[in-house]
Motif scaffolding. Structure first.
Motif, PDB file in Angstrom:
ATOM      1  N   ILE A 195      -3.635   4.357  -0.510  1.00  0.00           N
ATOM      2  CA  ILE A 195      -3.927   3.703  -1.933  1.00  0.00           C
ATOM      3  C   ILE A 195      -3.557   2.290  -1.609  1.00  0.00           C
ATOM      4  O   ILE A 195      -2.546   1.974  -1.153  1.00  0.00           O
ATOM      5  CB  ILE A 195      -3.233   4.404  -3.068  1.00  0.00           C
ATOM      6  N   GLN A 196      -4.414   1.214  -1.804  1.00  0.00           N
ATOM      7  CA  GLN A 196      -4.440  -0.261  -1.380  1.00  0.00           C
ATOM      8  C   GLN A 196      -4.637  -0.991  -3.005  1.00  0.00           C
ATOM      9  O   GLN A 196      -5.906  -1.081  -3.377  1.00  0.00           O
ATOM     10  CB  GLN A 196      -5.230  -0.570  -0.396  1.00  0.00           C
ATOM     11  N   PRO A 197      -3.602  -1.346  -3.592  1.00  0.00           N
ATOM     12  CA  PRO A 197      -3.996  -2.453  -4.719  1.00  0.00           C
ATOM     13  C   PRO A 197      -4.729  -3.580  -4.338  1.00  0.00           C
ATOM     14  O   PRO A 197      -4.570  -4.228  -3.234  1.00  0.00           O
ATOM     15  CB  PRO A 197      -2.608  -2.772  -5.233  1.00  0.00           C
ATOM     16  N   ILE A 198      -5.705  -4.014  -4.984  1.00  0.00           N
ATOM     17  CA  ILE A 198      -6.522  -5.085  -4.928  1.00  0.00           C
ATOM     18  C   ILE A 198      -6.212  -6.424  -5.332  1.00  0.00           C
ATOM     19  O   ILE A 198      -6.040  -7.448  -4.615  1.00  0.00           O
ATOM     20  CB  ILE A 198      -8.070  -4.621  -5.299  1.00  0.00           C
TER      21      ILE A 198
ATOM     22  N   TYR B 172      -8.718   2.146 -11.678  1.00  0.00           N
ATOM     23  CA  TYR B 172      -8.331   1.099 -12.399  1.00  0.00           C
ATOM     24  C   TYR B 172      -7.231   1.551 -13.478  1.00  0.00           C
ATOM     25  O   TYR B 172      -7.592   2.554 -14.437  1.00  0.00           O
ATOM     26  CB  TYR B 172      -9.253   0.590 -13.354  1.00  0.00           C
TER      27      TYR B 172
ATOM     28  N   LEU C 255       1.114  -1.158  -8.169  1.00  0.00           N
ATOM     29  CA  LEU C 255       0.198  -0.440  -9.115  1.00  0.00           C
ATOM     30  C   LEU C 255       0.839  -0.603 -10.552  1.00  0.00           C
ATOM     31  O   LEU C 255       2.074  -0.320 -10.578  1.00  0.00           O
ATOM     32  CB  LEU C 255       0.105   1.220  -8.743  1.00  0.00           C
TER      33      LEU C 255
ATOM     34  N   GLU D 202     -10.493   6.753 -12.139  1.00  0.00           N
ATOM     35  CA  GLU D 202     -10.780   6.741 -10.755  1.00  0.00           C
ATOM     36  C   GLU D 202     -12.268   7.221 -10.509  1.00  0.00           C
ATOM     37  O   GLU D 202     -12.477   8.116 -11.179  1.00  0.00           O
ATOM     38  CB  GLU D 202      -9.963   7.721  -9.754  1.00  0.00           C
TER      39      GLU D 202
ATOM     40  N   VAL E  62      -4.512  -3.397 -12.957  1.00  0.00           N
ATOM     41  CA  VAL E  62      -4.961  -3.490 -11.406  1.00  0.00           C
ATOM     42  C   VAL E  62      -5.893  -2.564 -10.964  1.00  0.00           C
ATOM     43  O   VAL E  62      -5.856  -1.128 -11.517  1.00  0.00           O
ATOM     44  CB  VAL E  62      -3.315  -2.987 -10.660  1.00  0.00           C
TER      45      VAL E  62
ATOM     46  N   TYR F 291       0.857  -1.244  -0.060  1.00  0.00           N
ATOM     47  CA  TYR F 291       0.018  -0.076  -0.020  1.00  0.00           C
ATOM     48  C   TYR F 291       0.974   1.169   0.011  1.00  0.00           C
ATOM     49  O   TYR F 291       2.186   1.226   0.433  1.00  0.00           O
ATOM     50  CB  TYR F 291      -1.041   0.076   0.990  1.00  0.00           C
TER      51      TYR F 291
ATOM     52  N   TYR G 103      -7.423  -0.760  -7.816  1.00  0.00           N
ATOM     53  CA  TYR G 103      -7.134  -0.287  -6.659  1.00  0.00           C
ATOM     54  C   TYR G 103      -7.919   0.612  -5.743  1.00  0.00           C
ATOM     55  O   TYR G 103      -8.672   1.147  -6.393  1.00  0.00           O
ATOM     56  CB  TYR G 103      -5.582   0.602  -6.616  1.00  0.00           C
TER      57      TYR G 103
END
Length: 268
Positions: free
Chosen positions: A163-166, A209, A171, A218, A175, A130, A177
């Protein structure tokens, strides 16, 4: 320090917080607006340390008589940035912007053209999985009030962003996020923006994305609270941001590659 043997202290604190919240939300007339903000960003890399950016944005809002968030076009803006990447953790920026404010609820719903200049610094806490950052921005606003006179307003903004990549640890292309941020605004008093020192609090949560390393989108929900002497305001906004990196350069590369392929096919 609170102890388990004295729960009355906890009850008293909870009651005090409830009273403060009740008083805060009942101060003056509390008006709620629904809005839609959209922005297109064009970023261009100049060198390893420098880049430029141009933002084009439009905002729409409901009114006191209509709940349709597209009922009124309240703002159009054009912003030009210069970014300097001092280190992996520090990024410094400045911008000049022109904002065509028209029927903006927060300043009384009258036309108020505005020139804005800002200095900004972002510090990144890079962590595995993150990214956490804090943004400091000072703004100088030169805007017209209801008397057709221009006033100068100084505003300071402090933001914390997560910010947290899923579906990845970093990133990159493909991806999704998650985003969450909170920002406070402090300003000087003026007729056009009101005399309140605390301007507003803005909370954002949403997702983004990356279509590629150069294109991303976003979509976030924003809750904005604005305390005002003539009545507090709350804004619930949907925000859509589309970003392009090195768009012209990438188009030129595609045209050049296509031209080279055509020449190669003719030679064969």
């Amino acid at each position: 320090m609170l102890s388990k043997s004295n729960p009355k202290q906890i009850i008293i604190i909870v009651q005090c917080l409830f009273v403060i919240l009740l008083v805060t939300n009942s101060y003056g007339q509390n008006t709620t607006y629904s809005q839609f903000w959209n922005e297109i960003q064009f970023n261009q890399t100049i060198s390893e340390k420098w880049s430029t950016e141009i933002d084009v944005a439009t905002s729409y809002s409901s009114t006191e008589s209509s709940s349709n968030l597209f009922d009124n076009t309240i703002q159009r803006s054009l912003r030009g940035w210069a970014h300097y990447y001092y280190s992996p953790r520090w990024k410094f920026s400045t911008f000049v912007a022109y904002l065509n404010n028209k029927d903006v609820p927060e300043i009384g719903q009258f036309e108020s053209p505005e020139w804005r200049f800002a200095l900004q610094g972002i510090y990144y806490f890079h962590k595995t999985g993150y990214t956490l950052s804090t943004r400091m921005r000072t703004e100088f606003r030169h805007m017209r009030n209801q008397d057709d006179e221009y006033e100068n307003v100084f505003r300071y903004r402090q933001q914390v962003k997560y910010i947290q990549p899923i579906n990845s640890k970093i990133l990159r292309s493909g991806v999704i996020y998650a985003i969450a941020s909170d920002e406070i605004y402090l300003k000087s008093g003026a007729k056009v923006t009101g005399e309140n020192f605390f301007d507003r609090n803005r909370f954002n949560i949403g997702a983004g994305y990356l279509f590629s390393d150069d294109i991303q989108i976003e979509l976030t929900y924003c809750n904005e609270y604005l305390p005002r002497n003539n009545g507090n305001q709350t804004t619930n906004a949907a925000s859509l941001t589309l970003s392009f990196n090195n768009l012209l350069r990438n188009i030129q590369k595609k045209i050049a590659n296509k031209h080279n392929h055509e020449i190669k096919d003719e030679e064969e």
